[in-house]
Scaffold this motif. Sequence first.
Motif, PDB file in Angstrom:
ATOM      1  N   GLU A   1      -1.752 -11.261  55.739  1.00  0.00           N
ATOM      2  CA  GLU A   1      -1.617 -10.273  56.809  1.00  0.00           C
ATOM      3  C   GLU A   1      -1.351  -8.877  56.246  1.00  0.00           C
ATOM      4  OE1 GLU A   1       0.995 -11.138  59.982  1.00  0.00           O
ATOM      5  OE2 GLU A   1       0.102 -13.089  60.457  1.00  0.00           O
ATOM      6  N   TRP A   2      -0.498  -8.805  55.220  1.00  0.00           N
ATOM      7  CA  TRP A   2      -0.183  -7.486  54.645  1.00  0.00           C
ATOM      8  C   TRP A   2      -1.434  -6.845  54.052  1.00  0.00           C
ATOM      9  CZ3 TRP A   2      -0.480  -4.666  50.217  1.00  0.00           C
ATOM     10  CH2 TRP A   2       0.323  -3.520  50.141  1.00  0.00           C
ATOM     11  N   CYS A   3      -2.222  -7.618  53.324  1.00  0.00           N
ATOM     12  CA  CYS A   3      -3.448  -7.073  52.726  1.00  0.00           C
ATOM     13  C   CYS A   3      -4.426  -6.621  53.806  1.00  0.00           C
ATOM     14  CB  CYS A   3      -4.103  -8.116  51.822  1.00  0.00           C
ATOM     15  SG  CYS A   3      -3.186  -8.454  50.302  1.00  0.00           S
ATOM     16  N   ALA A   4      -4.507  -7.375  54.902  1.00  0.00           N
ATOM     17  CA  ALA A   4      -5.424  -7.003  55.978  1.00  0.00           C
ATOM     18  C   ALA A   4      -4.955  -5.741  56.696  1.00  0.00           C
ATOM     19  CB  ALA A   4      -5.556  -8.161  56.968  1.00  0.00           C
ATOM     20  N   ARG A   5      -3.636  -5.611  56.896  1.00  0.00           N
ATOM     21  CA  ARG A   5      -3.113  -4.441  57.613  1.00  0.00           C
ATOM     22  C   ARG A   5      -3.068  -3.204  56.710  1.00  0.00           C
ATOM     23  NH1 ARG A   5      -1.218  -6.303  62.434  1.00  0.00           N
ATOM     24  NH2 ARG A   5      -0.586  -8.502  62.524  1.00  0.00           N
ATOM     25  N   HIS A   6      -2.957  -3.383  55.408  1.00  0.00           N
ATOM     26  CA  HIS A   6      -2.915  -2.267  54.455  1.00  0.00           C
ATOM     27  C   HIS A   6      -4.168  -2.314  53.577  1.00  0.00           C
ATOM     28  CE1 HIS A   6       1.274  -3.121  55.590  1.00  0.00           C
ATOM     29  NE2 HIS A   6       1.480  -1.815  55.453  1.00  0.00           N
TER      30      HIS A   6
ATOM     31  N   GLY B   1      -4.500 -13.542  57.726  1.00  0.00           N
ATOM     32  CA  GLY B   1      -3.281 -14.173  57.232  1.00  0.00           C
ATOM     33  C   GLY B   1      -3.357 -15.681  57.314  1.00  0.00           C
ATOM     34  N   ARG B   2      -3.857 -16.202  58.429  1.00  0.00           N
ATOM     35  CA  ARG B   2      -3.983 -17.650  58.570  1.00  0.00           C
ATOM     36  C   ARG B   2      -4.989 -18.222  57.571  1.00  0.00           C
ATOM     37  NH1 ARG B   2      -4.358 -17.986  65.196  1.00  0.00           N
ATOM     38  NH2 ARG B   2      -2.148 -17.470  65.639  1.00  0.00           N
ATOM     39  N   ALA B   3      -6.070 -17.482  57.346  1.00  0.00           N
ATOM     40  CA  ALA B   3      -7.074 -17.947  56.377  1.00  0.00           C
ATOM     41  C   ALA B   3      -6.473 -18.050  54.982  1.00  0.00           C
ATOM     42  CB  ALA B   3      -8.278 -17.001  56.370  1.00  0.00           C
ATOM     43  N   VAL B   4      -5.684 -17.052  54.586  1.00  0.00           N
ATOM     44  CA  VAL B   4      -5.051 -17.088  53.268  1.00  0.00           C
ATOM     45  C   VAL B   4      -3.995 -18.187  53.209  1.00  0.00           C
ATOM     46  CG1 VAL B   4      -3.633 -15.781  51.626  1.00  0.00           C
ATOM     47  CG2 VAL B   4      -5.514 -14.655  52.809  1.00  0.00           C
ATOM     48  N   ALA B   5      -3.277 -18.408  54.333  1.00  0.00           N
ATOM     49  CA  ALA B   5      -2.232 -19.424  54.360  1.00  0.00           C
ATOM     50  C   ALA B   5      -2.793 -20.833  54.380  1.00  0.00           C
ATOM     51  CB  ALA B   5      -1.335 -19.217  55.574  1.00  0.00           C
TER      52      ALA B   5
END
Length: 741
Positions: free
Chosen positions: A26-31, A288-292
């Motif tokens: 999520e952090w990488c996607a938002r930033h 985020g869900r995909a990475v998790a």
Amino acid sequence: MPSPTEGTAAETPVVVKRGQLLRLGEWCARHCVTVLVIWLLGLAGLHVLQNEFGGVYVDNFTLPGTQSNTGQQVLQENAPSSSGTGAQVVMHDSQAPLTGVQSQIDQVVGNLQQLPHVISVVNPLPPPGSPPTGAISSDGTIGYITVRFQANPSAYGDSYIDLVNDAVEPLRAAGIDVEYGGPLGEAARPETKDFTSEAIGFAVAVVVLLVGFGSLIAAGMPLVTALIAVIVGLSCLSLLAALTTFASVSPTLATMIGLGVGIDYALFLITRHRQQVMDGAAPPVAAGRAVATSGRAVLVSGCTVVIALAGLYVSRVSFIGKLGAAAAVTVITAVLGALTLVPALLGLVGRNIDRFKVRTPVAEGTVGLDQEAHGGWHRYAKRVERRPWWFLAGGLVVIGILTIPLFSMRLGHIDDGADPITFTDRRAFDLISEGFGPGANGPLTLVIDQSQVPSGDRAALAANVQQALTGVPGAASISPPQPTGNGQALISTALSTVVPQDAGTTDLFNHLKDDVLPQAVAGTAAATYITGTTAAQVDFLELISERLPLIIAVVVGLAFLIILTVFRGLLVAVKAAVLNLLSIGASYGVVVAVFQWGWGGPALGVNGTVPIESYVPMMMFAIVFGLSMDYEVFLLSRVHEAWMRTQNAEDSVAHGLEITARVITCAALIMVSVFAAFILSDNIVVKMLGLGLAVSVLVDATVVRLLLVPAVMTLLGARAWWLPRWLDRILPHVDTEGEAV
């Protein structure tokens, strides 16, 4: 007998807080802009460092403890001019004998002696009254200057060949054909970029992704992220090459593996992300869900590949271990790219990921665990469930046929005669074969260390050795043993009747080493050795052959433990190990048929039949066993996910196949195309690895994953997931697909 579910993770509820991978995605996607800038700055910075401080790749390695290495040390101590790495400057004049250009030859010999790193130079035309060197052919039109270097000439960089070219210019100016043989010729080969192979692999990947998923952006994203990750990895590898020696094939191998796994890993994440977006999730949340979830499988798969490659160090041969380390570098950067760069790009494109489409976009499929599915893959899985023995038998027959050539595999070292005619070492090889016989391309230097033999007994020892070397089967000629300047050693040169890569040369080496020389010095304190490039290659072959079973045992054992830990099923882990062995056996068989039997070898640019390069099976085994975990983890994760929720073994297999079949098929086609494209390389070892890896992935993703795995899992049923309680308590718990998330 315990119940099938005894000791499985179903009995151990696990409470998981918001996971680190979820937060990372999520952090990488938002930033996304920040992450992209970091990657681009890292890419540029590493490229600058590579250009400034990067090392060179060179096939310069030793085998401490082998008899050839010890013999080389004896030469260095007692006859320094005969030690080091020997190479040939081959001359040819089709019009007249070379004696007509003796002044130019003398000048070139003098020029070569002035070069840095040169130990000695032998003039093929010695002064009058000196014994002949044997380096001029019977008709006088072919000759060679023997140059001995302190190390492999390729270690001195590309500019060193320019110095050699300047040194031999007087001969070329006189109209003499000049070629470089041995290590000097290999150093003078044109640099292999393999851009064509990479371009073909990328082009096929684009087509496969467009056809498979229908979206232009989704098709391009895995290629972009994989390319960036590989370039970063190659820059890191170049910096490592400044600190230690890596073989010349290392960057090509790293590129091949890095592109294959990089595209696959990105594809797994993007597929899961797109399904989440289609189901209504916000892009950052979906990333985020995909990475998790899929990111966990990528992390486990990447660690497995790296562990398998690290297993090559069990060979205790630094050359082999460093090839594995080189490939591991790009695997690591591919994993980092998948876990950070991919979600950043997904966050950047947002819901526009399917904006440019060539057909209706599809992702994983929307079949739930409790829904009735009517897709083609689900129907296929149900068909396997009805006749598992038929599908199992069919898959085993296919693999059995492909494996047949494996049983005639002959390991060896591919000599320069198999190279393209455009290579100077190939032309030098042909000239030496024409002028002096094929065995002259791989002379064996016989060394008798008589330092512990009393001076009065040395003449008798020399006579015994000369008598023993007379009429040796398989030898075209063996020169009389000559004492070194200090009298501490005897030196002789043996030439085989066949080319260096032929089994006859290996037989001659072993006969001399094990029988002829020991018998000749029996009863004395003398020690015997056979050294030189060809001898070192045979020693290397024997070393690899001895240690290959250990490599196989270690890699299979590690893969078994990983699958056992991740999926907590004893029979599932056994099944994975056995089926991977079958797919590797099939790929070995195809490589033997093409290169050793010659079935299509000439069409691939190979001159005649060649043995299988000694370290190729070891490299293939570690790489294939690691890569096969991609599909094993991805498929079994979905099967295990369904099993944990439903406890229905048959439906779980159908569900896993339905969800993963499309992405596994596309991923396999991409990896096959990337590997197969490297068959176009001029390097025969790269051709072997490219073909072998392509076949193994193709067999693994089709025959194994679509025939054998569903059939075996159906036959095992709930027993596949059985795990003894005591073993369940010992093994750590790994949440591969983030079920808790």
